[in-house]
Design a protein around this motif. Structure first.
Motif, PDB file in Angstrom:
ATOM      1  N   ALA A 189      95.642  -0.920  -4.233  1.00 11.28           N
ATOM      2  CA  ALA A 189      95.482  -1.996  -3.269  1.00 11.28           C
ATOM      3  C   ALA A 189      97.021  -2.078  -2.591  1.00 11.28           C
ATOM      4  O   ALA A 189      97.764  -1.909  -3.246  1.00 11.28           O
ATOM      5  CB  ALA A 189      95.141  -3.410  -3.716  1.00 11.28           C
ATOM      6  N   ILE A 233      92.054   2.540  -2.204  1.00  8.32           N
ATOM      7  CA  ILE A 233      92.489   1.847  -0.733  1.00  8.32           C
ATOM      8  C   ILE A 233      91.162   2.747   0.133  1.00  8.32           C
ATOM      9  O   ILE A 233      90.875   3.965  -0.031  1.00  8.32           O
ATOM     10  CB  ILE A 233      93.716   2.832  -0.121  1.00  8.32           C
ATOM     11  CG1 ILE A 233      95.082   2.414  -1.218  1.00  8.32           C
ATOM     12  CG2 ILE A 233      93.822   2.534   1.267  1.00  8.32           C
ATOM     13  CD1 ILE A 233      95.350   1.065  -0.844  1.00  8.32           C
ATOM     14  N   ASP A 283      98.377  -4.892  -1.786  1.00 11.75           N
ATOM     15  CA  ASP A 283      98.959  -6.092  -2.419  1.00 11.75           C
ATOM     16  C   ASP A 283      99.603  -5.635  -3.869  1.00 11.75           C
ATOM     17  O   ASP A 283     100.473  -6.007  -4.182  1.00 11.75           O
ATOM     18  CB  ASP A 283      97.763  -6.881  -2.971  1.00 11.75           C
ATOM     19  CG  ASP A 283      97.256  -8.122  -2.224  1.00 11.75           C
ATOM     20  OD1 ASP A 283      97.861  -7.989  -1.011  1.00 11.75           O
ATOM     21  OD2 ASP A 283      96.461  -8.873  -2.428  1.00 11.75           O
ATOM     22  N   ASN A 333      93.469  -3.907  -9.834  1.00  9.57           N
ATOM     23  CA  ASN A 333      93.712  -5.511  -9.939  1.00  9.57           C
ATOM     24  C   ASN A 333      94.454  -6.043 -10.828  1.00  9.57           C
ATOM     25  O   ASN A 333      94.082  -6.852 -11.761  1.00  9.57           O
ATOM     26  CB  ASN A 333      92.281  -6.203  -9.544  1.00  9.57           C
ATOM     27  CG  ASN A 333      91.381  -5.968  -8.513  1.00  9.57           C
ATOM     28  OD1 ASN A 333      91.789  -5.350  -7.657  1.00  9.57           O
ATOM     29  ND2 ASN A 333      89.994  -6.037  -8.787  1.00  9.57           N
TER      30      ASN A 333
END
Length: 411
Positions: free
Chosen positions: A131, A173, A133, A106
């Motif tokens: 991720a 993931i 993202d 993150n």
């Protein structure tokens, strides 16, 4: 390389030079962190020798002190980082950015800005993503370099639920999504590895669960095509015995079980020990200031606190203790706590320790890992000094903070 043939697999408090520790406390005051750079090197060499064909990267988050990072580099170690600050500190210590691995969890924009820029200038840098993202955010920054995919194996191991990352949705993931993410990475980036980390504080009795997670990592690597990968990184988490009656990690057995679990691979095996390298290389010296007889225990007050070492309050962790000033006195059952105004500020309840008196020096062992890293300024307490030992010599590698240091950022 450092010779570890005469180096014990675990260092107990009684293995330290106690008169020397007492003199350090007198010279540099307490609370005081002591790190033994020779022991750091021995631990790294011992671990890497158990995995001679693997790339053993020191997990910097266990202790990012420059003296420690330099010690790892001096025995040809490489470094895994979990934040941009760790990347910069590793480079400042002499690491080649092209050999660093950044495991993004993150990551804030600042971290990715730094990593993308560093990768553009140093194409050997590897960024591990957990991720989709993060992939998109890296692409937005023009990054198209080396990527490793962090897998969530769905199995967590370790000494506490707060470190069992392999079963925590925050990390990696989701397992069945990894093949499609791998395809996407190959289209836009350079997919170089698969990564997972099951947990922390793993000892010999925990290896079966730990290797169950590693087995899934190997299976996924072959599923996405390990012949097209540079490495398969099975993380770290390898522990040291904090309790005096616990045996050390059996490295030979660990190596055999990890290799059996990951299976046949074309890619290179990677591991990321952190705690194993530094835990028993460090301790805290603290001075006794209060002795109070209570109905059910003897309360021993010391000048260290949860702001010095938060692990007992945060994880309920056990740390060995020893009366450095008088180790041969008759033991008493003592409750040892610091000056912070909370019941969490206790290092031990009813612990048998050689009887303590005001002015005695108490050692708190296995503090080299996640000790200073989690030190804080709660109660406006300045953080302690840190001393590095090497070849019998001591030097200050982190000065003691002052109250002015605590307040200097305020307006």
């Amino acid at each position: 390389m450092t010779d570890v043939t005469a180096s014990p697999p675990v260092r107990r408090l009684t293995d330290w030079d106690l008169p020397r520790l007492e003199s350090l406390a007198a010279e540099y005051e307490t609370p005081l962190y002591v790190m033994d750079r020779d022991r750091v090197k021995e631990n790294y060499v011992r671990f890497s020798s158990a995995f001679p064909d693997a790339d053993v990267m020191y997990a910097a988050k266990a202790h990012t002190g420059t003296a420690v990072l330099e010690a790892v580099l001096e025995v040809d170690g490489t470094i895994e980082c979990a934040a941009w600050g760790e990347l910069q500190r590793s480079i400042d210590a002499g690491a080649d950015p092209n050999e660093l691995q950044y495991t993004a969890v993150n990551p804030p924009d600042r971290d990715l800005d730094y990593a993308a820029e560093l990768g553009a200038e140093n194409p050997g840098l590897t960024i591990t993503i957990g991720a989709v993202d993060t992939l998109e955010r890296l692409a937005d920054r023009g990054y198209d370099g080396r990527i490793a995919i962090r897998i969530n194996p769905g199995i967590g191991t370790g000494h506490h639920e707060k470190v069992a990352t392999g079963a925590d949705a925050k990390f990696g993931i989701p397992y069945e999504r990894v093949p499609e993410v791998a395809d996407r990475v190959r289209e836009e980036f350079d997919l170089v590895g698969i990564h997972a980390h099951a947990g922390s504080g793993v000892l010999t009795d925990d290896l079966e669960d730990h290797c169950e997670a590693i087995e899934r990592v190997g299976e996924m690597a072959r599923r996405v095509g390990d012949d097209d990968l540079e490495f398969v990184d099975v993380g770290g988490g390898y522990g040291v015995p904090y309790r005096e009656d616990e045996p050390p990690l059996d490295l030979e057995k660990t190596s055999d079980m990890v290799r059996d679990a990951v299976g046949e691979l074309e890619a290179q095996l990677k591991l990321e020990p952190g705690r194993y390298i530094v835990a028993d290389a460090g301790l805290i010296l603290t001075e006794v200031n209060t002795i109070k007889e209570a109905p059910d225990t003897t309360v021993v007050g010391v000048d260290a606190s949860l702001s010095t070492l938060i692990r007992p309050a945060m994880f309920g962790s056990y740390h060995p203790m020893l009366n450095v000033s008088a180790p041969d006195r008759e033991p008493i059952e003592a409750t040892v706590g610091g000056p912070v105004c909370t019941s969490a500020d206790v290092f031990a309840h009813d612990r048998p320790i050689a009887e303590l008196e005001r002015g005695d020096v108490l050692a708190i062992g296995n503090a080299g890992s996640y000790g200073y890293e989690l030190a804080n300024q709660f109660h406006s307490q300045p953080r302690p000094a840190e001393i590095a030992l090497e070849d019998g010599e001591a030097r200050v590698v982190r000065r003691r903070e002052t109250l002015e240091d605590v307040t200097r950022l305020e307006k």
